[in-house]
Design an enzyme around this catalytic site. Structure first.
Site, PDB file in Angstrom:
ATOM      1  N   ILE A  18      79.159 -64.387  -9.437  1.00 53.06           N
ATOM      2  CA  ILE A  18      79.400 -65.769  -9.045  1.00 53.06           C
ATOM      3  C   ILE A  18      78.110 -66.565  -8.861  1.00 53.06           C
ATOM      4  CG2 ILE A  18      81.659 -65.372  -7.994  1.00 53.06           C
ATOM      5  CD1 ILE A  18      80.310 -65.270  -5.268  1.00 53.06           C
ATOM      6  N   ARG A  58      76.771 -70.929   5.005  1.00 48.96           N
ATOM      7  CA  ARG A  58      75.565 -71.759   5.044  1.00 48.96           C
ATOM      8  C   ARG A  58      74.877 -71.824   3.687  1.00 48.96           C
ATOM      9  NH1 ARG A  58      70.546 -70.037   5.406  1.00 48.96           N
ATOM     10  NH2 ARG A  58      71.266 -67.945   5.978  1.00 48.96           N
ATOM     11  N   THR A  80      78.561 -70.576  10.323  1.00 47.57           N
ATOM     12  CA  THR A  80      77.192 -70.144  10.555  1.00 47.57           C
ATOM     13  C   THR A  80      77.023 -69.719  12.008  1.00 47.57           C
ATOM     14  OG1 THR A  80      74.869 -70.812  10.440  1.00 47.57           O
ATOM     15  CG2 THR A  80      76.445 -72.497  11.123  1.00 47.57           C
ATOM     16  N   TRP A 286      89.493 -40.770 -32.240  1.00 52.85           N
ATOM     17  CA  TRP A 286      89.970 -39.737 -33.149  1.00 52.85           C
ATOM     18  C   TRP A 286      88.836 -38.906 -33.742  1.00 52.85           C
ATOM     19  CZ3 TRP A 286      94.681 -37.813 -33.854  1.00 52.85           C
ATOM     20  CH2 TRP A 286      95.768 -38.550 -33.350  1.00 52.85           C
ATOM     21  N   TYR A 312     100.760 -40.851 -37.486  1.00 53.52           N
ATOM     22  CA  TYR A 312     101.536 -41.996 -36.995  1.00 53.52           C
ATOM     23  C   TYR A 312     101.705 -43.122 -38.013  1.00 53.52           C
ATOM     24  CZ  TYR A 312     100.530 -39.604 -32.606  1.00 53.52           C
ATOM     25  OH  TYR A 312     100.420 -38.653 -31.621  1.00 53.52           O
ATOM     26  N   CYS A 378     101.733 -36.400 -30.701  1.00 58.38           N
ATOM     27  CA  CYS A 378     102.002 -36.228 -29.273  1.00 58.38           C
ATOM     28  C   CYS A 378     103.125 -37.161 -28.825  1.00 58.38           C
ATOM     29  CB  CYS A 378     100.738 -36.505 -28.456  1.00 58.38           C
ATOM     30  SG  CYS A 378      99.433 -35.305 -28.738  1.00 58.38           S
ATOM     31  N   ARG A 402     105.999 -35.309 -26.588  1.00 57.03           N
ATOM     32  CA  ARG A 402     106.188 -33.861 -26.467  1.00 57.03           C
ATOM     33  C   ARG A 402     105.081 -33.267 -25.615  1.00 57.03           C
ATOM     34  NH1 ARG A 402     102.416 -31.073 -28.923  1.00 57.03           N
ATOM     35  NH2 ARG A 402     101.182 -32.109 -30.520  1.00 57.03           N
ATOM     36  N   HIS A 442     100.685 -33.113 -18.302  1.00 54.72           N
ATOM     37  CA  HIS A 442      99.643 -32.256 -17.761  1.00 54.72           C
ATOM     38  C   HIS A 442      98.321 -32.981 -17.532  1.00 54.72           C
ATOM     39  CE1 HIS A 442      99.689 -31.953 -22.216  1.00 54.72           C
ATOM     40  NE2 HIS A 442      98.377 -32.076 -22.096  1.00 54.72           N
ATOM     41  N   TYR A 444      94.242 -31.870 -17.893  1.00 58.80           N
ATOM     42  CA  TYR A 444      93.309 -30.832 -18.318  1.00 58.80           C
ATOM     43  C   TYR A 444      92.402 -30.434 -17.151  1.00 58.80           C
ATOM     44  CZ  TYR A 444      94.534 -31.053 -23.260  1.00 58.80           C
ATOM     45  OH  TYR A 444      95.205 -30.967 -24.455  1.00 58.80           O
TER      46      TYR A 444
END
Length: 501
Positions: A18, A58, A80, A286, A312, A378, A402, A442, A444
Site C-alpha cells: 500500500i 498520524r 495518535t 507434466w 485426457y 486419475c 480413482r 491420500h 504422500y
C-alpha cells in the site's frame, strides 16, 4: 453505524503493498474519485453526524498533501498518542459534551475515538495506514470489525526505480466475502478493479472442507504402498461439495498457480498430448511423467520425450481414434481427419438440446489404450447436471477420481470448476456447484510436513473468476488464457512440494 475500510492495494511478492516512505505507491485519478465518492456520499440516517468520518493514523494524515488537508466534506479523525498533536484538537470533554462536531479534523486517542463512536454512531471509513488497518481488521469486538471493505486491486504493478514498497496491509480473513467487482479499468498503463467485501460474523469459507479432509486423512488414514514407492496415508472414499455460484474453490492457505490450471485445461480442450506445449507456457506439471526415463520405464520407448499418449485431451476430443504421437500437437492439424468421438462437443450439444439428460458426461477412461498412456487417468469421469429456477438454468458438475492426492486435487477441482463456467457461458446457464468424489484419497508421505504447515495457516476469502464474453461464440481451440480473469486472490505464500513420480 458500521466501520468501513478502504484501501488501494497491489499484490507484490505475495503481500498487499500500500505504500513506501509514508506515501502511496500508486496514485490513480479514478481511484481517488472512487475514494472521494464512497467516503463522502454514503451517508446513513442512523448517524448523529451530518458527515462521514475518515479515520486514519498520524503518518497517513501527513502523507496527504497539505493543500488537501483536511479531506473536505468529511470529519477527519487522526489516531495518535503524540501529546503535541492531541493539543491541537479540543479537549476531550468539549467533544463528548457537545451535540455535534464543529471542526473538520481532530487528533484523538483510540480510547477517545471509542467514546466518540458510541456517542455519535458515525459512519466511519478507516483509510490507513497499516497499523490502523490492523487495529480494526483484527478487532475482537464485532461492532468494531469493518463490515464493508473496499479495495482497489491493481494487477500489473511494478516497482519504480528499484524502490520496493515498505508498507503492507494485512489480508482479510475468511469472514469476508467478495460481493461486488467492477469492470476492468486502465490508467497510466495499470489495470485495476474496484472490489467490495462484506463481513459475515462466524462465516466459514468452503476451503474448510479441504482442510477438514486433510485432517481426516492424517487422523484416520492407513499407510499404503504405491506405484511411486514414496508411500501414502490413504482413505477409501471421500467427497466434497462446493458452491461455485459466486466464487471458485481455489486454495488460499497456499498459493496455487492459477495460470497452470487454466493452461492445462486449455491443453486438454485442444486435444493436445505433447507437454512441450505446456512447457513453452511455463507450465511444468507434466514434466516428471514424460521424461525419457519415465517413458522407457512404461515401455513407451518409441515416444519422443514430452509425449503423454492418449490421455485426457485425446479422450475428450478423439475418443476411440487410433493414437499417434504425430497427433500430439493439434494446433495445425485438421482434427476432422483424426477420427474418433468428440465428447466435449457432444456434451455441449446435449446441454443445449437435452439439458436434463442423465447422459451428459465425459469419460477419461479408455482401457483399450491405457498401455499407450504415461499414466492411467486419475480423474476418470465428469458428469453435468442442470437445474432450473424461475426460467434460469443452472449448471453443476460431478467428477470422480480413482486416485487423488492432496497436491493435485486442488488443481482438479478448480479445473473442472472452470470447465463448468465455460460450458455455462456457452449454453446460457449460470454455474451452481461442483462435487468432487474420490476413491483412493491420500497424502504422500513426503508431503506431510508441508501439509501440516498449510493447515496451520489462516483461510482467506475465496476469489472470483471472470470470463470474457467472447468465449460464448469462440471455437473451442480459440479460447486462451487471456479470456480469464482471477479477481481477489490474496493467498498465503506457496508451499513447495516435490511431486511423487
Amino acid at each position: 453505524m458500521p466501520i468501513n475500510l478502504i484501501a488501494c492495494v497491489a499484490n507484490y511478492k505475495n503481500k498487499l503493498a500500500i505504500g513506501r516512505n509514508n506515501s502511496l505507491i500508486i496514485r490513480l485519478k479514478e481511484d481517488i474519485d472512487f475514494f472521494k465518492n464512497i467516503t463522502s456520499n454514503s451517508l446513513n440516517s442512523d448517524s448523529k453526524l451530518d458527515k462521514n468520518v475518515v479515520l486514519m493514523g498520524r503518518k497517513t494524515w501527513f502523507s496527504i498533501p497539505r493543500k488537501n488537508r483536511p479531506l473536505k466534506n468529511r470529519i477527519n479523525l487522526v489516531l495518535t498518542n503524540d501529546k503535541n498533536l492531541l493539543q491541537l484538537s479540543p479537549y476531550p470533554c468539549s467533544i463528548f459534551t457537545s451535540t455535534k462536531l464543529t471542526k473538520s479534523v481532530y487528533f484523538i486517542t483510540y480510547k477517545q475515538f471509542l467514546n466518540l463512536y458510541n456517542k455519535f454512531n458515525p459512519n466511519v471509513f478507516v483509510i490507513g495506514g497499516n497499523e490502523i488497518y490492523k487495529l480494526f481488521l483484527h478487532n475482537k469486538k464485532q461492532h468494531l470489525k469493518p463490515k464493508n471493505v473496499y479495495l482497489t486491486e491493481v494487477y500489473n504493478y511494478k516497482q519504480l526505480d528499484d524502490l520496493e514498497p515498505d508498507t503492507f496491509m494485512d489480508p482479510l480473513d475468511q469472514s469476508y466475502k467478495l460481493i461486488s467487482v467492477s469492470e476492468l479499468k486502465n490508467e497510466n498503463n495499470l489495470n485495476f478493479r474496484f472490489l467490495e467485501y462484506k463481513h459475515y460474523h462466524e462465516f466459514k469459507s468452503e476451503e474448510n472442507k479441504y482442510i477438514d479432509l486433510i485432517k481426516h486423512i492424517l487422523t484416520n488414514g492407513k499407510e499404503r504402498l504405491d506405484r511411486t514407492g514414496v508411500g501414502t496415508i490413504s482413505i477409501l472414499g471421500a467427497q466434497m461439495k462446493f458452491d461455485i455460484s459466486q466464487s471458485i474453490p481455489l486454495l488460499t492457505t497456499k498459493r496455487v498457480p492459477f495460470k497452470a490450471i487454466v493452461e492445462e485445461l486449455l491443453f486438454f480442450i485442444n486435444g493436445h498430448t505433447d507437454v512441450k506445449i505446456l512447457q513453452d507456457k511455463g507450465v511444468k506439471i507434466w514434466n516428471g511423467n514424460t521424461t525419457r526415463e519415465f517413458l522407457d520405464a512404461r515401455n513407451l520407448k518409441h515416444y519422443k520425450e514430452g509425449i503423454m499418449g492418449p490421455m485426457y485431451g485425446w479422450q475428450w476430443r478423439f475418443f476411440g481414434a487410433e493414437y499417434s504421437q504425430g497427433f500430439a500437437d493439434t494446433t495445425n492439424l485438421d482434427n476432422s481427419k483424426i477420427g474418433g468421438f468428440d465428447q466435449l462437443k457432444h456434451v455441449e450439444n446435449l446441454l443445449k438440446t437435452d439439458p436434463y439428460s442423465r447422459r451428459i458426461y465425459i469419460s477419461n477412461l479408455n482401457p483399450a489404450q491405457s498401455n499407450q498412456m504415461v499414466l492411467e487417468p486419475c480423474h476418470t469421469y465428469f458428469q453435468l447436471y442442470v437445474t432450473e429456477q424461475m426460467g434460469q438454468k443452472y449448471l453443476s458438475g460431478y467428477f470422480t477420481m480413482r486416485s487423488s492426492d492432496s497436491l493435485a486435487w486442488c488443481y482438479n477441482i478448480v479445473s473442472y470448476t472452470i470447465l463448468i463456467y465455460i460450458l455455462a457461458l456457452r449454453c446460457d446457464m449460470k454455474p451452481k456447484e461442483i462435487i468432487y468424489n474420490s476413491v483412493d484419497c491420500h497424502i504422500y508421505k513426503n508431503h506431510i510436513e508441508q501439509i501440516q504447515e498449510q493447515i496451520s495457516r489462516d483461510i482467506r476469502p475465496s476469489p472470483k473468476i471472470l470470463l470474457n464474453d467472447s468465449i460464448k461464440t469462440k471455437d473451442w481451440n480459440e479460447i486462451s488464457f487471456k479470456d480469464f480473469s482471477l479477481v481477489g486472490y490474496f493467498p498465503n505464500p506457496g508451499i513447495k512440494m516435490e511431486m511423487a513420480v
